[in-house]
Design an enzyme around this catalytic site. Structure first.
Site, PDB file in Angstrom:
ATOM      1  N   PRO A  12       6.155   2.977   3.084  1.00  0.00           N
ATOM      2  CA  PRO A  12       7.597   3.144   3.225  1.00  0.00           C
ATOM      3  C   PRO A  12       8.016   4.512   3.762  1.00  0.00           C
ATOM      4  CG  PRO A  12       6.949   3.273   0.925  1.00  0.00           C
ATOM      5  CD  PRO A  12       5.740   2.806   1.681  1.00  0.00           C
ATOM      6  N   ASN A  13       9.055   4.472   4.561  1.00  0.00           N
ATOM      7  CA  ASN A  13       9.708   5.657   5.141  1.00  0.00           C
ATOM      8  C   ASN A  13       8.909   6.303   6.272  1.00  0.00           C
ATOM      9  OD1 ASN A  13      12.051   5.645   3.374  1.00  0.00           O
ATOM     10  ND2 ASN A  13      10.628   6.226   1.762  1.00  0.00           N
ATOM     11  N   ARG A  20      12.547  12.386   9.828  1.00  0.00           N
ATOM     12  CA  ARG A  20      12.384  12.593   8.387  1.00  0.00           C
ATOM     13  C   ARG A  20      11.660  13.920   8.101  1.00  0.00           C
ATOM     14  NH1 ARG A  20       7.936   9.582   4.636  1.00  0.00           N
ATOM     15  NH2 ARG A  20       8.723  10.325   2.652  1.00  0.00           N
ATOM     16  N   TYR A  25       6.595  16.773   7.732  1.00  0.00           N
ATOM     17  CA  TYR A  25       5.821  15.691   8.349  1.00  0.00           C
ATOM     18  C   TYR A  25       5.596  15.859   9.851  1.00  0.00           C
ATOM     19  CZ  TYR A  25       6.660  13.426   3.877  1.00  0.00           C
ATOM     20  OH  TYR A  25       6.691  13.143   2.532  1.00  0.00           O
ATOM     21  N   ASN A  81      -2.144   5.003   4.781  1.00  0.00           N
ATOM     22  CA  ASN A  81      -1.175   5.981   4.312  1.00  0.00           C
ATOM     23  C   ASN A  81      -0.163   5.185   3.490  1.00  0.00           C
ATOM     24  OD1 ASN A  81       0.710   7.899   3.761  1.00  0.00           O
ATOM     25  ND2 ASN A  81       0.915   8.643   5.871  1.00  0.00           N
ATOM     26  N   ALA A  84       4.863   6.729  -0.461  1.00  0.00           N
ATOM     27  CA  ALA A  84       5.225   6.894  -1.879  1.00  0.00           C
ATOM     28  C   ALA A  84       4.504   5.898  -2.787  1.00  0.00           C
ATOM     29  CB  ALA A  84       6.734   6.760  -2.048  1.00  0.00           C
ATOM     30  N   HIS A  87       1.444   6.780  -5.040  1.00  0.00           N
ATOM     31  CA  HIS A  87       1.573   7.414  -6.356  1.00  0.00           C
ATOM     32  C   HIS A  87       2.012   6.448  -7.454  1.00  0.00           C
ATOM     33  CE1 HIS A  87       1.384  10.772  -3.641  1.00  0.00           C
ATOM     34  NE2 HIS A  87       2.554  10.487  -3.120  1.00  0.00           N
ATOM     35  N   ASP A  94      -5.126  -2.642  -6.337  1.00  0.00           N
ATOM     36  CA  ASP A  94      -5.894  -3.884  -6.446  1.00  0.00           C
ATOM     37  C   ASP A  94      -6.233  -4.440  -5.063  1.00  0.00           C
ATOM     38  OD1 ASP A  94      -5.929  -3.876  -9.212  1.00  0.00           O
ATOM     39  OD2 ASP A  94      -4.245  -5.258  -9.433  1.00  0.00           O
ATOM     40  N   GLU A 105      -8.100   6.995   2.513  1.00  0.00           N
ATOM     41  CA  GLU A 105      -6.707   7.335   2.186  1.00  0.00           C
ATOM     42  C   GLU A 105      -6.293   8.512   3.056  1.00  0.00           C
ATOM     43  OE1 GLU A 105      -6.315   8.825  -1.796  1.00  0.00           O
ATOM     44  OE2 GLU A 105      -4.184   9.303  -1.546  1.00  0.00           O
ATOM     45  N   HIS A 107      -2.890  11.186   4.356  1.00  0.00           N
ATOM     46  CA  HIS A 107      -1.508  11.660   4.268  1.00  0.00           C
ATOM     47  C   HIS A 107      -1.292  12.710   5.345  1.00  0.00           C
ATOM     48  CE1 HIS A 107      -0.979   9.575   0.507  1.00  0.00           C
ATOM     49  NE2 HIS A 107      -2.153  10.048   0.139  1.00  0.00           N
ATOM     50  N   LEU A 108      -0.081  12.742   5.859  1.00  0.00           N
ATOM     51  CA  LEU A 108       0.281  13.788   6.829  1.00  0.00           C
ATOM     52  C   LEU A 108       0.318  15.142   6.135  1.00  0.00           C
ATOM     53  CD1 LEU A 108       3.126  11.567   8.142  1.00  0.00           C
ATOM     54  CD2 LEU A 108       1.400  12.478   9.701  1.00  0.00           C
ATOM     55  N   SER A 109       0.949  15.158   4.961  1.00  0.00           N
ATOM     56  CA  SER A 109       1.112  16.416   4.215  1.00  0.00           C
ATOM     57  C   SER A 109      -0.012  16.567   3.202  1.00  0.00           C
ATOM     58  CB  SER A 109       2.470  16.399   3.486  1.00  0.00           C
ATOM     59  OG  SER A 109       2.505  15.351   2.530  1.00  0.00           O
ATOM     60  N   ARG A 114       2.475  19.928  -3.208  1.00  0.00           N
ATOM     61  CA  ARG A 114       3.886  19.542  -3.297  1.00  0.00           C
ATOM     62  C   ARG A 114       4.273  19.237  -4.752  1.00  0.00           C
ATOM     63  NH1 ARG A 114       5.065  15.154   1.119  1.00  0.00           N
ATOM     64  NH2 ARG A 114       7.186  15.736   0.491  1.00  0.00           N
ATOM     65  N   ARG A 118       3.242  13.873  -6.890  1.00  0.00           N
ATOM     66  CA  ARG A 118       2.424  13.453  -5.734  1.00  0.00           C
ATOM     67  C   ARG A 118       0.932  13.710  -5.952  1.00  0.00           C
ATOM     68  NH1 ARG A 118       6.403  12.339  -1.831  1.00  0.00           N
ATOM     69  NH2 ARG A 118       8.202  13.691  -2.103  1.00  0.00           N
TER      70      ARG A 118
HETATM   71  C1  DQA Z   1       2.910  10.957   2.553  1.00  0.00           C
HETATM   72  C2  DQA Z   1       2.979  11.737   1.236  1.00  0.00           C
HETATM   73  C3  DQA Z   1       3.714  10.934   0.171  1.00  0.00           C
HETATM   74  O1  DQA Z   1       3.769  11.678  -1.043  1.00  0.00           O
HETATM   75  C4  DQA Z   1       5.111  10.625   0.612  1.00  0.00           C
HETATM   76  O2  DQA Z   1       5.767   9.815  -0.346  1.00  0.00           O
HETATM   77  C5  DQA Z   1       5.181  10.022   1.964  1.00  0.00           C
HETATM   78  C6  DQA Z   1       4.286  10.512   3.006  1.00  0.00           C
HETATM   79  C7  DQA Z   1       2.285  11.785   3.686  1.00  0.00           C
HETATM   80  O3  DQA Z   1       1.837  11.176   4.667  1.00  0.00           O
HETATM   81  O4  DQA Z   1       2.264  13.018   3.610  1.00  0.00           O
HETATM   82  O5  DQA Z   1       6.012   9.176   2.248  1.00  0.00           O
HETATM   83  O6  DQA Z   1       2.082   9.813   2.340  1.00  0.00           O
END
Ligand code: DQA
Length: 154
Positions: A12-13, A20, A25, A81, A84, A87, A94, A105, A107-109, A114, A118
């Protein structure tokens, strides 16, 4: 059924990348990142299926549909990725658990630098590796990393 080499799942997002929180990011849109991943996959001779959803259950279904030899869109490796849902989601945990190939796994950040919430990741418990904090290069590094695991499988 022809197997895709890689399924890349985005949560999501992430469809809002570019606008964003660019300080966290980066300026790339998700389409920019997809294009860079496709280019690298082509260079490396890998096929890729790209997926994004804001809906947890749709992400679960996308993973299920690639999880097994007999699945509708079998994939050899998974890069996720979970955004959210990383977490919070036992359902995604599953789903990744039942995926039969290697998984990474991403993540950009750097989620450990943070907010405290997270630091917990359900994905870390079931993925073979983790890459985070490199912006869009997290995706490209994961493709390189998983390709080694796929090659080792033969
Ligand atoms: C994220 C890190 C997550 O904590 C956050 O909710 C995101 C992006 C990242 O790619 O850094 O939406 O997965």
């Amino acid at each position: 059924m022809m197997k895709t080499d890689l399924l890349i799942v985005n949560g999501p997002n992430l469809n809002m990348l570019g606008t964003r929180e660019p300080g966290i990011y980066g300026a790339d849109t998700l389409e920019d990142i997809e294009a860079a991943c496709r280019q690298l996959c082509e260079q490396m001779g890998l096929t890729m299926r790209w997926f994004q959803s804001n809906i947890e259950g749709e992400m679960v279904t996308a993973i299920q549909e690639s999880a097994f030899e007999t699945s509708p869109h079998p994939a050899r490796g998974l890069i996720i990725n979970g955004a959210a849902y990383t977490h919070t989601s036992i359902a995604l945990y599953d789903a990744v658990q039942l995926f039969q190939g290697p998984s990474i796994e991403i993540h950009l950040s750097n989620t450990h630098a943070r907010e405290a919430f997270r630091k917990q990741s359900f994905m870390s418990l079931v993925c073979d590796g983790i890459i985070q904090g490199f912006g869009r290069d997290s995706y490209l590094l994961a493709i390189r990393g998983i390709s080694g695991k796929l090659a080792a499988q033969g």
